[in-house]
Design a protein around this motif. Structure first.
Motif, PDB file in Angstrom:
ATOM      1  N   PHE A 192       2.986  -1.604   4.114  1.00 35.25           N
ATOM      2  CA  PHE A 192       3.857  -0.968   5.111  1.00 35.25           C
ATOM      3  C   PHE A 192       3.291   0.392   5.483  1.00 35.25           C
ATOM      4  CE2 PHE A 192       7.224   2.181   5.799  1.00 35.25           C
ATOM      5  CZ  PHE A 192       7.912   1.619   6.870  1.00 35.25           C
ATOM      6  N   GLN A 193       3.288   0.695   6.782  1.00 35.80           N
ATOM      7  CA  GLN A 193       2.855   2.002   7.271  1.00 35.80           C
ATOM      8  C   GLN A 193       3.738   2.422   8.447  1.00 35.80           C
ATOM      9  OE1 GLN A 193      -0.487   4.075   6.864  1.00 35.80           O
ATOM     10  NE2 GLN A 193       0.109   3.391   4.825  1.00 35.80           N
ATOM     11  N   VAL A 194       4.064   3.700   8.510  1.00 38.15           N
ATOM     12  CA  VAL A 194       4.756   4.251   9.678  1.00 38.15           C
ATOM     13  C   VAL A 194       3.687   4.714  10.654  1.00 38.15           C
ATOM     14  CG1 VAL A 194       6.271   6.060  10.542  1.00 38.15           C
ATOM     15  CG2 VAL A 194       6.789   4.959   8.365  1.00 38.15           C
ATOM     16  N   LEU A 195       3.709   4.167  11.859  1.00 39.26           N
ATOM     17  CA  LEU A 195       2.735   4.547  12.886  1.00 39.26           C
ATOM     18  C   LEU A 195       3.180   5.757  13.681  1.00 39.26           C
ATOM     19  CD1 LEU A 195       1.800   1.028  14.334  1.00 39.26           C
ATOM     20  CD2 LEU A 195       0.551   2.353  12.629  1.00 39.26           C
ATOM     21  N   GLU A 196       4.481   5.857  13.914  1.00 34.32           N
ATOM     22  CA  GLU A 196       5.005   6.954  14.740  1.00 34.32           C
ATOM     23  C   GLU A 196       6.453   7.227  14.363  1.00 34.32           C
ATOM     24  OE1 GLU A 196       5.881   7.715  19.469  1.00 34.32           O
ATOM     25  OE2 GLU A 196       4.128   6.515  18.914  1.00 34.32           O
ATOM     26  N   SER A 197       6.758   8.489  14.101  1.00 32.78           N
ATOM     27  CA  SER A 197       8.120   8.846  13.709  1.00 32.78           C
ATOM     28  C   SER A 197       8.384  10.323  13.988  1.00 32.78           C
ATOM     29  CB  SER A 197       8.321   8.560  12.212  1.00 32.78           C
ATOM     30  OG  SER A 197       9.543   9.098  11.755  1.00 32.78           O
ATOM     31  N   ILE A 237       6.355   1.021  13.357  1.00 31.62           N
ATOM     32  CA  ILE A 237       5.817   0.701  12.038  1.00 31.62           C
ATOM     33  C   ILE A 237       4.805  -0.434  12.132  1.00 31.62           C
ATOM     34  CG2 ILE A 237       7.979   1.398  10.917  1.00 31.62           C
ATOM     35  CD1 ILE A 237       8.454  -1.662  10.420  1.00 31.62           C
ATOM     36  N   LEU A 238       4.095  -0.637  11.020  1.00 31.06           N
ATOM     37  CA  LEU A 238       3.192  -1.771  10.862  1.00 31.06           C
ATOM     38  C   LEU A 238       3.399  -2.300   9.448  1.00 31.06           C
ATOM     39  CD1 LEU A 238       0.612  -3.106  12.385  1.00 31.06           C
ATOM     40  CD2 LEU A 238      -0.706  -1.802  10.708  1.00 31.06           C
ATOM     41  N   TYR A 239       3.570  -3.610   9.323  1.00 29.32           N
ATOM     42  CA  TYR A 239       3.710  -4.171   7.981  1.00 29.32           C
ATOM     43  C   TYR A 239       2.793  -5.370   7.806  1.00 29.32           C
ATOM     44  CZ  TYR A 239       6.924  -7.565  10.179  1.00 29.32           C
ATOM     45  OH  TYR A 239       7.485  -8.547  10.975  1.00 29.32           O
ATOM     46  N   GLU A 256       4.944  -8.250  24.295  1.00 27.02           N
ATOM     47  CA  GLU A 256       6.151  -7.711  23.667  1.00 27.02           C
ATOM     48  C   GLU A 256       5.963  -7.564  22.170  1.00 27.02           C
ATOM     49  OE1 GLU A 256      10.922  -8.741  23.311  1.00 27.02           O
ATOM     50  OE2 GLU A 256       9.694  -9.719  24.848  1.00 27.02           O
ATOM     51  N   THR A 257       5.300  -8.546  21.549  1.00 23.91           N
ATOM     52  CA  THR A 257       5.009  -8.501  20.118  1.00 23.91           C
ATOM     53  C   THR A 257       3.505  -8.560  19.920  1.00 23.91           C
ATOM     54  OG1 THR A 257       7.075  -9.652  19.586  1.00 23.91           O
ATOM     55  CG2 THR A 257       5.367  -9.622  17.892  1.00 23.91           C
ATOM     56  N   GLY A 278      -4.124 -12.077   5.844  1.00 23.59           N
ATOM     57  CA  GLY A 278      -2.715 -12.029   6.240  1.00 23.59           C
ATOM     58  C   GLY A 278      -2.594 -11.501   7.653  1.00 23.59           C
ATOM     59  N   TYR A 279      -1.378 -11.134   8.014  1.00 25.26           N
ATOM     60  CA  TYR A 279      -1.108 -10.621   9.358  1.00 25.26           C
ATOM     61  C   TYR A 279      -0.512  -9.215   9.265  1.00 25.26           C
ATOM     62  CZ  TYR A 279      -1.564 -15.496  10.861  1.00 25.26           C
ATOM     63  OH  TYR A 279      -2.026 -16.771  11.106  1.00 25.26           O
ATOM     64  N   ALA A 280      -0.998  -8.323  10.138  1.00 19.18           N
ATOM     65  CA  ALA A 280      -0.404  -6.993  10.283  1.00 19.18           C
ATOM     66  C   ALA A 280       0.430  -7.016  11.563  1.00 19.18           C
ATOM     67  CB  ALA A 280      -1.482  -5.926  10.367  1.00 19.18           C
ATOM     68  N   ILE A 281       1.713  -6.696  11.438  1.00 15.73           N
ATOM     69  CA  ILE A 281       2.650  -6.875  12.547  1.00 15.73           C
ATOM     70  C   ILE A 281       3.248  -5.530  12.961  1.00 15.73           C
ATOM     71  CG2 ILE A 281       4.773  -8.051  13.269  1.00 15.73           C
ATOM     72  CD1 ILE A 281       4.010  -9.953  10.731  1.00 15.73           C
ATOM     73  N   GLU A 282       3.171  -5.233  14.253  1.00 13.51           N
ATOM     74  CA  GLU A 282       3.791  -4.024  14.791  1.00 13.51           C
ATOM     75  C   GLU A 282       5.257  -4.283  15.092  1.00 13.51           C
ATOM     76  OE1 GLU A 282       1.863  -1.460  17.692  1.00 13.51           O
ATOM     77  OE2 GLU A 282       0.082  -2.739  17.577  1.00 13.51           O
ATOM     78  N   ALA A 283       6.083  -3.283  14.836  1.00 19.34           N
ATOM     79  CA  ALA A 283       7.516  -3.386  15.153  1.00 19.34           C
ATOM     80  C   ALA A 283       8.054  -1.982  15.411  1.00 19.34           C
ATOM     81  CB  ALA A 283       8.275  -4.060  14.015  1.00 19.34           C
ATOM     82  N   ALA A 284       9.190  -1.913  16.100  1.00 22.11           N
ATOM     83  CA  ALA A 284       9.777  -0.611  16.421  1.00 22.11           C
ATOM     84  C   ALA A 284      11.289  -0.731  16.547  1.00 22.11           C
ATOM     85  CB  ALA A 284       9.185  -0.059  17.714  1.00 22.11           C
TER      86      ALA A 284
END
Length: 238
Positions: free
Chosen positions: A132-137, A118-120, A87-88, A102-108
């Motif tokens: 911060f990056q937008v993965l899909e929009s 996104i990924l932050y 899920e995460t 650090g950690y790169a975390i996916e979220a939507a």
């Protein structure tokens, strides 16, 4: 026999042939679509993986190696391999000396037009978001897509406060405020003309950090404590 009678006699056969032809064309079309999908899937997956890797390096500068993790139901980090579904999903980034960057975390979450992925980047030592990056929009070109391009908006994520309190929870939930009204380090300065999209980012980041950051922070504290104890034992043996 009249011309009309002849047409009536031949129509059933013609209709059957036409129906069979249409069915045949449909089967062939479906086969071609499936074959095209199967043939292009590996390339699509490879391109997505390359884009994700590039995004991780962007939000965690200095990273040379990554390890994927998931969060278990009891709130612990678990290593995952390629293809595993959780899920995460997040990625620990390590530098050339194998030190954690650090950690790169996916979220939507829901944007104005559709789901935004996104990924932050999160630095547990500084307790801040660092990228911060937008993965899909699919946000509106020229308006909502400013969340990917607006320099002032992206600067929000170079030192966004996500510090954890003594009770193990986030001190302040990340939120988006109107452009020019940012007063606190956990606030995101929004974008005029893209209010809904920029607020959506605040909601996504706010929800994700509230759930994930305390887990990562506590995990990092345990690792540092363990490393400190090992160092002390090593010093004593000397």
């Amino acid at each position: 026999m009249s011309q009309t009678s002849n047409i009536e006699m031949h129509n059933p056969a013609s209709s059957k042939k036409m129906l069979m032809a249409m069915v045949g064309i449909g089967i062939i079309s479906a086969f071609l679509i499936v074959m095209t999908f199967e043939l292009t899937l590996p390339r699509v997956q490879r391109l997505k993986a390359e884009a994700l890797e590039k995004a991780i390096l962007e939000v965690l500068p200095g990273t040379v190696r990554t390890q994927a993790f998931g969060v278990s139901t009891n709130g612990e980090l678990v290593k995952i391999e390629e293809g595993d579904k959780t899920e995460t999903t997040l990625y620990a980034g390590y530098d050339k000396d194998e030190m954690l960057v650090g950690y790169a975390i996916e979220a939507a979450g829901q944007g104005y037009a559709d789901i935004i992925r996104i990924l932050y980047g999160y630095d547990p030592d500084e307790q801040k978001l660092i990228g911060f990056q937008v993965l899909e929009s699919k946000e509106t070109p020229g308006l909502g897509d400013k969340i990917e391009k607006d320099e002032g908006f992206l600067n929000n994520f170079k030192a966004l406060d996500v510090s954890v309190s003594e009770d193990g929870k986030l001190r302040n939930k990340v939120i988006t405020v109107k452009q020019g009204e940012k007063q606190n380090p956990w606030e995101i300065d929004g974008i005029t003309g893209a209010t809904i999209s920029s607020r959506a980012i605040g909601n996504i980041v706010g929800t994700s950090t509230t759930e994930v950051v305390p887990i990562l922070y506590q995990e990092h504290k345990k690792d540092k404590t363990s490393q400190g104890q090992k160092q002390m034992e090593s010093d004593e043996q000397r």
